[in-house]
Design a protein around this motif. Structure first.
Motif, PDB file in Angstrom:
ATOM      1  N   LEU A   9      35.652  -1.133  -0.114  1.00 38.49           N
ATOM      2  CA  LEU A   9      35.380  -0.560   1.204  1.00 38.49           C
ATOM      3  C   LEU A   9      35.817   0.892   1.325  1.00 38.49           C
ATOM      4  N   ARG A  10      36.930   1.274   0.733  1.00 37.64           N
ATOM      5  CA  ARG A  10      37.429   2.649   0.854  1.00 37.64           C
ATOM      6  C   ARG A  10      36.826   3.602  -0.176  1.00 37.64           C
ATOM      7  N   ALA A  11      36.064   3.070  -1.126  1.00 40.91           N
ATOM      8  CA  ALA A  11      35.515   3.915  -2.195  1.00 40.91           C
ATOM      9  C   ALA A  11      34.384   4.795  -1.686  1.00 40.91           C
ATOM     10  N   ARG A  12      34.396   6.040  -2.107  1.00 37.77           N
ATOM     11  CA  ARG A  12      33.321   6.994  -1.789  1.00 37.77           C
ATOM     12  C   ARG A  12      32.634   7.496  -3.053  1.00 37.77           C
ATOM     13  N   ALA A  66      36.283   3.416 -12.342  1.00 42.87           N
ATOM     14  CA  ALA A  66      37.336   3.832 -11.417  1.00 42.87           C
ATOM     15  C   ALA A  66      36.700   4.091 -10.053  1.00 42.87           C
ATOM     16  N   TYR A  67      37.248   3.461  -9.033  1.00 47.17           N
ATOM     17  CA  TYR A  67      36.792   3.657  -7.660  1.00 47.17           C
ATOM     18  C   TYR A  67      37.686   4.724  -7.031  1.00 47.17           C
ATOM     19  N   LEU A  68      37.062   5.745  -6.441  1.00 48.87           N
ATOM     20  CA  LEU A  68      37.800   6.860  -5.854  1.00 48.87           C
ATOM     21  C   LEU A  68      37.557   6.920  -4.353  1.00 48.87           C
ATOM     22  N   ASP A  69      38.596   7.248  -3.592  1.00 46.51           N
ATOM     23  CA  ASP A  69      38.411   7.409  -2.148  1.00 46.51           C
ATOM     24  C   ASP A  69      37.952   8.829  -1.836  1.00 46.51           C
ATOM     25  N   ARG A  70      37.835   9.163  -0.568  1.00 46.34           N
ATOM     26  CA  ARG A  70      37.291  10.477  -0.192  1.00 46.34           C
ATOM     27  C   ARG A  70      38.199  11.635  -0.580  1.00 46.34           C
ATOM     28  N   SER A  71      39.469  11.360  -0.885  1.00 42.23           N
ATOM     29  CA  SER A  71      40.366  12.428  -1.334  1.00 42.23           C
ATOM     30  C   SER A  71      40.477  12.467  -2.862  1.00 42.23           C
ATOM     31  N   TRP A  72      39.600  11.748  -3.545  1.00 41.04           N
ATOM     32  CA  TRP A  72      39.518  11.720  -5.011  1.00 41.04           C
ATOM     33  C   TRP A  72      40.694  10.994  -5.657  1.00 41.04           C
ATOM     34  N   ARG A  96      45.624   3.940 -11.469  1.00 39.97           N
ATOM     35  CA  ARG A  96      45.569   3.798 -10.008  1.00 39.97           C
ATOM     36  C   ARG A  96      46.584   4.738  -9.369  1.00 39.97           C
ATOM     37  N   GLY A  97      46.150   5.427  -8.314  1.00 34.71           N
ATOM     38  CA  GLY A  97      47.015   6.360  -7.609  1.00 34.71           C
ATOM     39  C   GLY A  97      46.856   7.804  -8.063  1.00 34.71           C
ATOM     40  N   ASP A  98      46.225   8.021  -9.212  1.00 34.26           N
ATOM     41  CA  ASP A  98      45.996   9.394  -9.685  1.00 34.26           C
ATOM     42  C   ASP A  98      44.979  10.096  -8.809  1.00 34.26           C
ATOM     43  N   ARG A  99      45.155  11.381  -8.637  1.00 30.60           N
ATOM     44  CA  ARG A  99      44.181  12.200  -7.905  1.00 30.60           C
ATOM     45  C   ARG A  99      43.409  13.007  -8.937  1.00 30.60           C
ATOM     46  N   LEU A 100      42.088  12.846  -8.928  1.00 34.80           N
ATOM     47  CA  LEU A 100      41.227  13.519  -9.888  1.00 34.80           C
ATOM     48  C   LEU A 100      40.488  14.662  -9.231  1.00 34.80           C
ATOM     49  N   GLU A 101      39.954  15.548 -10.042  1.00 33.95           N
ATOM     50  CA  GLU A 101      39.163  16.675  -9.570  1.00 33.95           C
ATOM     51  C   GLU A 101      37.934  16.792 -10.469  1.00 33.95           C
ATOM     52  N   ILE A 102      36.926  17.480  -9.947  1.00 31.47           N
ATOM     53  CA  ILE A 102      35.792  17.816 -10.789  1.00 31.47           C
ATOM     54  C   ILE A 102      35.593  19.324 -10.758  1.00 31.47           C
TER      55      ILE A 102
END
Length: 119
Positions: free
Chosen positions: A87-90, A63-69, A107-113
């Protein structure tokens, strides 16, 4: 949140969905999951925008995540493949083949750690 190597939990909608290992140092990111026979839960590589499965012993869900997870893409990768950079993956989250679907990650889910000092 500044990331550091460690263990904790992958969370979705505030609920723990899987054990997590974080690779934030250059050494830990470079080694990744090479040489392992599997992964307990998920493996987060950060910063990262692309991965490969050369010399891996098992196929991966990636899973590729952007800067907002937020999950911007999910790819299933067989062994000995080169994934394309996003390109947008962090951050990149790796798990054993089929795990992301079992955990309900799409896709579209926001994850946390959440780091866990006891793990």
């Amino acid at each position: 949140m500044k990331l550091h190597n460690g263990r904790g939990w992958l969370k979705k909608d505030g609920t723990r969905i899987a054990p997590l290992e974080v690779a934030a140092s250059h050494k830990k990111r470079t080694r990744g999951l090479l040489g392992r026979n599997g992964v307990e839960g998920a493996f987060l590589i950060s910063p990262c925008s692309g991965v490969h499965t050369f010399q891996m012993r098992f196929p991966l869900d990636v899973a590729y995540l952007d800067r907002s997870w937020t999950v911007i893409a999910i790819v299933r990768m067989k062994r000995n493949r080169l994934g394309r950079n996003r390109l947008r993956a962090r951050h990149v989250l790796e798990a054993e083949w089929g795990a992301l679907e079992r955990w309900g990650v799409s896709r579209g889910d926001r994850l946390e750690i959440e780091y866990d000092a006891t793990r």
